[in-house]
Design a protein around this motif. Structure first.
Motif, PDB file in Angstrom:
ATOM      1  N   GLY A   1       0.790  -1.218   0.000  1.00  0.00           N
ATOM      2  CA  GLY A   1       0.000   0.000   0.000  1.00  0.00           C
ATOM      3  C   GLY A   1       0.826   1.273   0.000  1.00  0.00           C
ATOM      4  O   GLY A   1       0.336   2.351   0.366  1.00  0.00           O
ATOM      5  N   GLU A   2       2.074   1.171  -0.444  1.00  0.00           N
ATOM      6  CA  GLU A   2       2.972   2.324  -0.429  1.00  0.00           C
ATOM      7  C   GLU A   2       2.614   3.349  -1.505  1.00  0.00           C
ATOM      8  O   GLU A   2       2.898   4.537  -1.360  1.00  0.00           O
ATOM      9  CB  GLU A   2       4.419   1.835  -0.623  1.00  0.00           C
ATOM     10  CG  GLU A   2       5.483   2.893  -0.404  1.00  0.00           C
ATOM     11  CD  GLU A   2       5.687   3.245   1.058  1.00  0.00           C
ATOM     12  OE1 GLU A   2       6.333   4.284   1.319  1.00  0.00           O
ATOM     13  OE2 GLU A   2       5.207   2.495   1.932  1.00  0.00           O
ATOM     14  N   PHE A   3       1.986   2.890  -2.593  1.00  0.00           N
ATOM     15  CA  PHE A   3       1.646   3.774  -3.707  1.00  0.00           C
ATOM     16  C   PHE A   3       0.152   4.058  -3.730  1.00  0.00           C
ATOM     17  O   PHE A   3      -0.666   3.215  -3.347  1.00  0.00           O
ATOM     18  CB  PHE A   3       2.054   3.141  -5.045  1.00  0.00           C
ATOM     19  CG  PHE A   3       3.503   2.744  -5.134  1.00  0.00           C
ATOM     20  CD1 PHE A   3       4.501   3.547  -4.613  1.00  0.00           C
ATOM     21  CD2 PHE A   3       3.866   1.547  -5.748  1.00  0.00           C
ATOM     22  CE1 PHE A   3       5.838   3.177  -4.701  1.00  0.00           C
ATOM     23  CE2 PHE A   3       5.192   1.161  -5.844  1.00  0.00           C
ATOM     24  CZ  PHE A   3       6.183   1.975  -5.314  1.00  0.00           C
ATOM     25  N   ASP A   4      -0.198   5.252  -4.243  1.00  0.00           N
ATOM     26  CA  ASP A   4      -1.595   5.600  -4.471  1.00  0.00           C
ATOM     27  C   ASP A   4      -2.008   5.195  -5.882  1.00  0.00           C
ATOM     28  O   ASP A   4      -1.172   4.993  -6.765  1.00  0.00           O
ATOM     29  CB  ASP A   4      -1.803   7.110  -4.287  1.00  0.00           C
ATOM     30  CG  ASP A   4      -1.610   7.542  -2.846  1.00  0.00           C
ATOM     31  OD1 ASP A   4      -1.832   6.706  -1.950  1.00  0.00           O
ATOM     32  OD2 ASP A   4      -1.223   8.707  -2.624  1.00  0.00           O
ATOM     33  N   GLU A   5      -3.308   5.128  -6.096  1.00  0.00           N
ATOM     34  CA  GLU A   5      -3.806   4.600  -7.378  1.00  0.00           C
ATOM     35  C   GLU A   5      -3.515   5.523  -8.560  1.00  0.00           C
ATOM     36  O   GLU A   5      -3.552   5.072  -9.713  1.00  0.00           O
ATOM     37  CB  GLU A   5      -5.302   4.332  -7.293  1.00  0.00           C
ATOM     38  CG  GLU A   5      -6.156   5.559  -7.018  1.00  0.00           C
ATOM     39  CD  GLU A   5      -7.626   5.227  -6.926  1.00  0.00           C
ATOM     40  OE1 GLU A   5      -8.431   6.170  -6.991  1.00  0.00           O
ATOM     41  OE2 GLU A   5      -7.961   4.025  -6.799  1.00  0.00           O
ATOM     42  N   ASP A   6      -3.209   6.791  -8.301  1.00  0.00           N
ATOM     43  CA  ASP A   6      -2.885   7.685  -9.404  1.00  0.00           C
ATOM     44  C   ASP A   6      -1.396   8.008  -9.478  1.00  0.00           C
ATOM     45  O   ASP A   6      -0.977   8.899 -10.210  1.00  0.00           O
ATOM     46  CB  ASP A   6      -3.679   8.989  -9.299  1.00  0.00           C
ATOM     47  CG  ASP A   6      -3.426   9.721  -7.992  1.00  0.00           C
ATOM     48  OD1 ASP A   6      -2.806   9.134  -7.093  1.00  0.00           O
ATOM     49  OD2 ASP A   6      -3.857  10.892  -7.878  1.00  0.00           O
ATOM     50  N   ASP A   7      -0.556   7.273  -8.748  1.00  0.00           N
ATOM     51  CA  ASP A   7       0.882   7.538  -8.730  1.00  0.00           C
ATOM     52  C   ASP A   7       1.554   7.139 -10.037  1.00  0.00           C
ATOM     53  O   ASP A   7       1.117   6.193 -10.721  1.00  0.00           O
ATOM     54  CB  ASP A   7       1.556   6.768  -7.583  1.00  0.00           C
ATOM     55  CG  ASP A   7       1.466   7.495  -6.255  1.00  0.00           C
ATOM     56  OD1 ASP A   7       0.939   8.625  -6.225  1.00  0.00           O
ATOM     57  OD2 ASP A   7       1.921   6.923  -5.241  1.00  0.00           O
ATOM     58  N   THR A   8       2.631   7.842 -10.348  1.00  0.00           N
ATOM     59  CA  THR A   8       3.531   7.454 -11.429  1.00  0.00           C
ATOM     60  C   THR A   8       4.800   6.895 -10.811  1.00  0.00           C
ATOM     61  O   THR A   8       5.461   7.563 -10.012  1.00  0.00           O
ATOM     62  CB  THR A   8       3.888   8.658 -12.317  1.00  0.00           C
ATOM     63  OG1 THR A   8       2.702   9.127 -12.960  1.00  0.00           O
ATOM     64  CG2 THR A   8       4.911   8.268 -13.378  1.00  0.00           C
TER      65      THR A   8
END
Length: 396
Positions: A364-371
């Protein structure tokens, strides 16, 4: 020396001593720590439009932020590597975009070329006749190539486990190769013994001040390729951490110059068989403890005692990043998955970035809109035997 206008010398990362780059060539003469190239940033007048007007042809398009002039460089047009969209990986990881910075397109097939063009340029400008280093493989091949380009003799100390391609090409480039029984530490010890008796110019990681300086150009390119936005995260396969340290420095430089607004979160990805940076990060330490029994097939990141760990850990903290370790099996599985889902060839060691990114996504380190940018630090054909053996072990 033929240096750029803004380059003002070398600064010790520990004692803050400042030194003339014409006089000091390697480690700090006062405390034996790492020297870092320093610049008068107020003297640099560089805009996005200035950079966009130049051909995207080599890393030397950013010469104002490098120590040496493009004209004086020992170069084979390294850099300017593609940033490839990976929609299948993005969907699997549950993020907005995954991009792969493909350093396998460099002259000798790895990002080591960025460091060696700079280090060998320094050697040539200091009047060296011979360069030397210990290497896990790729840096040795690159050093031999750039030394040949400069008309210098190279002395390369490799462990027996170094890949056939590396060994063969050191010979092909005319290098003096010493293959040392054991692992990278054994090659390093043999190199150190030889350096006591020889007047060779070292192009070894964080002994020369210039290898991390060449690798910082990866971040410059990523920012320009992303229309002056920085990614939310960069996942980097980490051994000595040269590229991670360099890219973090570059991100701070671009932000200071007003070319970008933010710092990308830097993530160090290691094998669980040799993860001194991850262990130090998880324990909240400022410096690593040497990994007692390294055991990983990923020779390029099997660095049990990374001397620049304080710089690496500082970069992770300053950028709000992190560190992750995955098993060799997961790393090799990831290399195969990238090849089969995106057609891109990651080196076995390099695939620690992909494996690490998958693990970070699951945490869960990244968000769904992350690049998220993955650093593929070398071509897959450097490790084709390792990857094929892994497939055969899976019954494929």
């Amino acid at each position: 020396m033929e240096t750029t206008d803004a380059f003002i010398g070398l600064t010790c990362v520990d004692c803050d001593g400042t030194f003339d780059a014409e006089v000091e060539t390697h480690r700090c003469p006062d405390c034996d720590s790492i020297l870092d190239p320093d610049y008068d940033y107020d003297a640099i007048d560089l805009s996005r439009s200035d950079l966009e007007s130049r051909r995207f042809d080599t890393m030397w398009k950013y010469e104002e932020l490098l120590p040496f002039t493009r004209e004086s460089s020992i170069s084979m047009d390294e850099g300017a590597t593609p940033l490839v969209e990976c929609p299948n990986l993005a969907e699997e990881m549950g993020v907005g975009r995954v991009l792969l910075k493909d350093e396998g397109r460099n002259p000798t097939g790895t990002f080591k070329d960025r460091g060696q063009t700079m280090a060998v340029t320094a050697a040539a400008q200091h009047g060296a006749t011979d360069v030397a280093l210990a290497s896990a493989g790729n840096a040795g091949q690159a050093a031999a190539a750039y030394a040949a380009r400069a008309g210098l003799q190279s002395h390369v100390f490799l462990p027996t486990r170094a890949g056939f391609t590396n060994k063969a090409m050191v010979n092909v480039h005319g290098g003096d190769m010493k293959v040392v029984e054991g692992r990278i530490g054994d090659a390093g010890a043999a190199y150190a013994d030889a350096m006591e008796d020889e007047d060779w110019y070292s192009v070894k990681t964080f002994v020369t001040p210039y290898r991390h300086e060449g690798k910082k150009t990866m971040l410059y390119e990523i920012a320009e390729q992303m229309d002056w936005e920085v990614p939310d995260a960069i996942v980097y396969p980490t051994g000595g951490g040269v590229g991670l340290v360099g890219m973090h420095k570059a991100a701070k430089e671009f932000r200071e110059l007003g070319l970008t607004d933010d710092l990308p979160a830097m993530y160090a990805a290691q094998s669980s068989g040799c993860a001194p940076i991850v262990k130090a990060w998880e324990e909240g330490k400022d410096v690593h403890e040497a990994w007692e029994t390294p055991d990983t097939i990923c020779g390029g990141i099997e660095i049990p005692d990374p001397g620049a760990s304080p710089m690496i850990l500082d970069a992770l903290r300053e950028s709000d990043g992190g560190a992750v370790a995955t098993s060799d099996e997961d790393i090799l599985d990831s290399a195969v998955a990238v090849a089969q889902q995106e057609g891109l060839e990651m080196g076995a060691t390099c695939a620690a970035a992909a494996s690490g990114a998958w693990e970070l996504a699951q945490q869960g380190e990244f968000d769904e809109d992350d690049t998220v940018v993955l650093l593929n630090t070398g071509a897959g054909n450097k490790d084709d035997d390792v990857l094929r053996s892994h497939l055969m072990g899976m019954g494929v």
